[in-house]
Design an enzyme around this catalytic site. Sequence first.
Site, PDB file in Angstrom:
ATOM      1  N   GLN A 159      15.925  19.156 -21.002  1.00 46.19           N
ATOM      2  CA  GLN A 159      14.529  18.459 -21.152  1.00 46.19           C
ATOM      3  C   GLN A 159      13.670  19.641 -20.299  1.00 46.19           C
ATOM      4  O   GLN A 159      14.010  19.749 -18.952  1.00 46.19           O
ATOM      5  CB  GLN A 159      14.577  17.344 -20.159  1.00 46.19           C
ATOM      6  CG  GLN A 159      13.366  16.640 -20.127  1.00 46.19           C
ATOM      7  CD  GLN A 159      13.407  15.388 -19.165  1.00 46.19           C
ATOM      8  OE1 GLN A 159      14.291  15.076 -18.684  1.00 46.19           O
ATOM      9  NE2 GLN A 159      12.611  14.303 -19.284  1.00 46.19           N
ATOM     10  N   GLY A 160      12.730  20.287 -20.812  1.00 47.20           N
ATOM     11  CA  GLY A 160      12.007  21.215 -20.119  1.00 47.20           C
ATOM     12  C   GLY A 160      10.550  20.545 -19.725  1.00 47.20           C
ATOM     13  O   GLY A 160       9.337  20.983 -20.548  1.00 47.20           O
ATOM     14  N   TYR A 161      10.533  19.964 -18.659  1.00 51.24           N
ATOM     15  CA  TYR A 161       9.081  19.326 -18.387  1.00 51.24           C
ATOM     16  C   TYR A 161       8.655  19.961 -16.908  1.00 51.24           C
ATOM     17  O   TYR A 161       7.710  20.573 -16.793  1.00 51.24           O
ATOM     18  CB  TYR A 161       9.316  17.689 -17.786  1.00 51.24           C
ATOM     19  CG  TYR A 161       9.400  16.931 -18.846  1.00 51.24           C
ATOM     20  CD1 TYR A 161       9.792  17.203 -20.405  1.00 51.24           C
ATOM     21  CD2 TYR A 161       8.984  15.490 -18.920  1.00 51.24           C
ATOM     22  CE1 TYR A 161       9.852  16.177 -21.331  1.00 51.24           C
ATOM     23  CE2 TYR A 161       9.102  14.618 -19.819  1.00 51.24           C
ATOM     24  CZ  TYR A 161       9.276  15.047 -21.164  1.00 51.24           C
ATOM     25  OH  TYR A 161       9.503  13.933 -22.163  1.00 51.24           O
TER      26      TYR A 161
ATOM     27  N   SER B 201      18.272  20.555 -16.008  1.00 54.53           N
ATOM     28  CA  SER B 201      19.480  20.352 -16.268  1.00 54.53           C
ATOM     29  C   SER B 201      20.242  20.877 -17.514  1.00 54.53           C
ATOM     30  O   SER B 201      19.592  20.417 -18.663  1.00 54.53           O
ATOM     31  CB  SER B 201      19.779  18.850 -15.893  1.00 54.53           C
ATOM     32  OG  SER B 201      19.199  18.325 -14.915  1.00 54.53           O
TER      33      SER B 201
ATOM     34  N   GLU C 263      13.996   7.238 -20.143  1.00 54.58           N
ATOM     35  CA  GLU C 263      14.818   8.036 -18.717  1.00 54.58           C
ATOM     36  C   GLU C 263      14.839   7.078 -17.752  1.00 54.58           C
ATOM     37  O   GLU C 263      16.276   6.648 -17.113  1.00 54.58           O
ATOM     38  CB  GLU C 263      14.259   9.258 -18.220  1.00 54.58           C
ATOM     39  CG  GLU C 263      14.963  10.082 -17.323  1.00 54.58           C
ATOM     40  CD  GLU C 263      14.365  11.215 -17.077  1.00 54.58           C
ATOM     41  OE1 GLU C 263      13.086  11.588 -17.206  1.00 54.58           O
ATOM     42  OE2 GLU C 263      14.861  12.263 -16.134  1.00 54.58           O
TER      43      GLU C 263
ATOM     44  N   GLU D  51       8.811   8.735  -3.341  1.00 60.48           N
ATOM     45  CA  GLU D  51       7.526   8.389  -3.182  1.00 60.48           C
ATOM     46  C   GLU D  51       6.881   7.871  -4.298  1.00 60.48           C
ATOM     47  O   GLU D  51       6.066   7.023  -4.381  1.00 60.48           O
ATOM     48  CB  GLU D  51       7.041   9.722  -2.378  1.00 60.48           C
ATOM     49  CG  GLU D  51       7.294  10.014  -0.960  1.00 60.48           C
ATOM     50  CD  GLU D  51       8.830  10.486  -0.987  1.00 60.48           C
ATOM     51  OE1 GLU D  51       9.315  11.000  -2.103  1.00 60.48           O
ATOM     52  OE2 GLU D  51       9.536  10.544   0.199  1.00 60.48           O
TER      53      GLU D  51
HETATM   54  C1  LIG Z   1      19.232  16.427 -10.263  1.00 65.98           C
HETATM   55  C2  LIG Z   1      18.039  16.932 -10.719  1.00 65.98           C
HETATM   56  C3  LIG Z   1      17.988  17.255 -12.168  1.00 65.98           C
HETATM   57  C4  LIG Z   1      16.685  17.332 -12.640  1.00 65.98           C
HETATM   58  N1  LIG Z   1      16.614  17.678 -14.077  1.00 65.98           N
HETATM   59  C5  LIG Z   1      15.453  18.017 -14.633  1.00 65.98           C
HETATM   60  C6  LIG Z   1      15.378  18.532 -16.015  1.00 65.98           C
HETATM   61  O1  LIG Z   1      16.298  18.415 -16.600  1.00 65.98           O
HETATM   62  N2  LIG Z   1      14.196  18.594 -16.448  1.00 65.98           N
HETATM   63  C7  LIG Z   1      13.064  18.689 -15.832  1.00 65.98           C
HETATM   64  O2  LIG Z   1      11.963  18.985 -16.401  1.00 65.98           O
HETATM   65  N3  LIG Z   1      13.178  18.149 -14.470  1.00 65.98           N
HETATM   66  C8  LIG Z   1      14.157  18.157 -13.990  1.00 65.98           C
HETATM   67  N4  LIG Z   1      14.239  17.535 -12.254  1.00 65.98           N
HETATM   68  C9  LIG Z   1      12.941  17.773 -11.773  1.00 65.98           C
HETATM   69  C10 LIG Z   1      12.484  16.724 -11.334  1.00 65.98           C
HETATM   70  O3  LIG Z   1      11.896  15.903 -12.177  1.00 65.98           O
HETATM   71  C11 LIG Z   1      11.415  16.964 -10.127  1.00 65.98           C
HETATM   72  O4  LIG Z   1      12.014  17.618  -9.162  1.00 65.98           O
HETATM   73  C12 LIG Z   1      10.676  15.607  -9.701  1.00 65.98           C
HETATM   74  O5  LIG Z   1       9.792  15.096 -10.575  1.00 65.98           O
HETATM   75  C13 LIG Z   1       9.880  15.873  -8.438  1.00 65.98           C
HETATM   76  O6  LIG Z   1       9.087  17.164  -8.551  1.00 65.98           O
HETATM   77  P1  LIG Z   1       8.955  18.456  -7.700  1.00 65.98           P
HETATM   78  O7  LIG Z   1      10.424  18.721  -7.454  1.00 65.98           O
HETATM   79  O8  LIG Z   1       8.136  19.380  -8.149  1.00 65.98           O
HETATM   80  O9  LIG Z   1       8.467  18.048  -6.317  1.00 65.98           O
HETATM   81  P2  LIG Z   1       6.897  17.592  -6.051  1.00 65.98           P
HETATM   82  O10 LIG Z   1       6.190  16.996  -7.224  1.00 65.98           O
HETATM   83  O11 LIG Z   1       6.348  18.987  -5.663  1.00 65.98           O
HETATM   84  O12 LIG Z   1       7.064  16.795  -4.641  1.00 65.98           O
HETATM   85  C14 LIG Z   1       7.222  16.984  -3.402  1.00 65.98           C
HETATM   86  C15 LIG Z   1       7.427  15.818  -2.643  1.00 65.98           C
HETATM   87  O13 LIG Z   1       5.851  15.526  -2.431  1.00 65.98           O
HETATM   88  C16 LIG Z   1       6.105  13.935  -2.906  1.00 65.98           C
HETATM   89  N5  LIG Z   1       4.740  13.601  -3.677  1.00 65.98           N
HETATM   90  C17 LIG Z   1       4.569  14.241  -4.626  1.00 65.98           C
HETATM   91  N6  LIG Z   1       3.302  13.626  -5.381  1.00 65.98           N
HETATM   92  C18 LIG Z   1       3.252  12.596  -4.491  1.00 65.98           C
HETATM   93  C19 LIG Z   1       2.204  11.374  -4.372  1.00 65.98           C
HETATM   94  N7  LIG Z   1       1.294  11.399  -5.184  1.00 65.98           N
HETATM   95  N8  LIG Z   1       2.419  10.372  -3.648  1.00 65.98           N
HETATM   96  C20 LIG Z   1       3.302  10.580  -2.546  1.00 65.98           C
HETATM   97  N9  LIG Z   1       4.079  11.462  -2.441  1.00 65.98           N
HETATM   98  C21 LIG Z   1       4.041  12.557  -3.351  1.00 65.98           C
HETATM   99  C22 LIG Z   1       7.110  14.112  -3.575  1.00 65.98           C
HETATM  100  O14 LIG Z   1       7.704  12.601  -3.427  1.00 65.98           O
HETATM  101  C23 LIG Z   1       8.472  14.963  -2.852  1.00 65.98           C
HETATM  102  O15 LIG Z   1       8.718  14.124  -1.619  1.00 65.98           O
HETATM  103  C24 LIG Z   1      15.584  17.522 -12.033  1.00 65.98           C
HETATM  104  C25 LIG Z   1      15.703  17.161 -10.537  1.00 65.98           C
HETATM  105  C26 LIG Z   1      16.784  16.928  -9.840  1.00 65.98           C
HETATM  106  C27 LIG Z   1      16.753  16.586  -8.313  1.00 65.98           C
END
Ligand SMILES: Cc1cc2nc3c(=O)[nH]c(=O)nc-3n(C[C@H](O)[C@H](O)[C@H](O)COP(=O)(O)OP(=O)(O)OC[C@H]3O[C@@H](n4cnc5c(N)ncnc54)[C@H](O)[C@@H]3O)c2cc1C
Length: 394
Positions: free
Chosen positions: A129-131, A164, A247, A378
């Site tokens: 999944q490339g999001y 992933s 999901e 969050e």
């Molecule tokens: C094990 C694992 C597997 C994953 N697999 C995939 C995958 O297959 N495909 C894919 O596309 N993605 C995948 N992800 C990515 C996952 O969807 C993102 O890590 C997640 O959506 C958070 O985005 P970010 O890491 O960019 O953090 P950010 O969005 O940058 O957030 C950083 C911090 O700020 C907080 N924050 C952000 N916005 C807000 C808000 N509006 N209000 C309050 N707090 C906020 C967050 O809670 C976090 O603590 C995976 C992640 C993990 C850990």
Amino acid sequence: MDFNYAPQEEAFRQELRSWLEANLPKDYDPDAFELQDAEERWQVQLAWQKKLHEGRWVGVHWPQEYGGRGATLIEQVIYQQEIARVRAPGIANSLGVSIVGPTLIHWGTEEQKKRYVPRILSAEEIWCQGYSEPGSGSDFASLQTRGIEEGDYFIINGQKVWTSYAHKADRCILVVRTDPEAPKHKGLSYLLVDMKTPGITVRPLVQITGDAEFNEVFFEDVRVPKKNLVGEKNQGWQVAVTTLMFERANFALSGRLEPQLKQLVDLTKRVKVNGRTAAEDPAVRQKLAQFAIEVEALRYSDYRQLTHRLRGNPPGPEGSIGKLFGSELNLRMVHFAQELLGPYSQLGIGSPCSIDGGRWARRALGARALTIAGGTSEIMRNIIGDRVLGLPKG
Ligand SMILES: Cc1cc2nc3c(=O)[nH]c(=O)nc-3n(C[C@H](O)[C@H](O)[C@H](O)COP(=O)(O)OP(=O)(O)OC[C@H]3O[C@@H](n4cnc5c(N)ncnc54)[C@H](O)[C@@H]3O)c2cc1C
């Protein structure tokens, strides 16, 4: 709530239970499986999915015409209960089965359904999944990977991250920006991409557990045929949200936390706190009681969700409650196990002196990921505050 199962539901349970007894490999040991490295676990999961598929036990919730059993919601719960009861390994193509197939069945063209859907259940084609992108996670609608039309193709340039299983995947559901002028939710398109296409580079990322299960994926002038567009051009947000709905509906953790609670209780009988067995310590007992209450509360909360769905409602924002509470409770439980283990908590898998084979150390390192993947805690709190409780915004 009616806690009883109808005779046909009990028959479904019995059929699955007998099948599992006959087909779960005799040498499969769930404790040993947990301690294997990512590659070994992958091989077990691949073989297990193929076995389940032979018995038509993959994707039971899919419609029969696509190889599922058209299982009712209750049957799906029974399925999860029975799989959890024997602690069977997960399946290899979990994203394919849980989100890609259902999304394609809903949105795909007949040609796309015919081409892609049958190979998902059998694990012939693994999906990723490339999001997420380096600058777009929680707010993934802000993503920057570009798709520019050129003849019969979209030309893709950009980068995804945390993808992933991209290193194992044959195909990817990819969301790209096809109209940079439009408001951010309105310029996205949803594509099906062959991971072998020239211009794609996959770089595994090593997690804190030492495993490398997710990746950076780079796209450089990657040509994706227009027939691989799902839904309309620039309407990819709607398709992507369908995927997210499937999901989050998948995140119920109570089935996994019940066995973990038993293991935690068992651990307290084998380690010492303040000069006596931890299980005899009043503070430890209080903690265990609290965990037991919370695991039970999560189970009933899942049931409440189920009742809501059985009344014909679609999965709603309440799904975020289970995702938030379950992943945070899991984190607290494994951290408590680490506290009980004291200095032994630092001994991981492979250390001859580790307790329980280093299982708790691995779980403690991995547990944080569940509070991030599929939407962070969050973000779940925001959804609950805004869409479930209707709280005013500050
Ligand atoms: C094990 C694992 C597997 C994953 N697999 C995939 C995958 O297959 N495909 C894919 O596309 N993605 C995948 N992800 C990515 C996952 O969807 C993102 O890590 C997640 O959506 C958070 O985005 P970010 O890491 O960019 O953090 P950010 O969005 O940058 O957030 C950083 C911090 O700020 C907080 N924050 C952000 N916005 C807000 C808000 N509006 N209000 C309050 N707090 C906020 C967050 O809670 C976090 O603590 C995976 C992640 C993990 C850990």
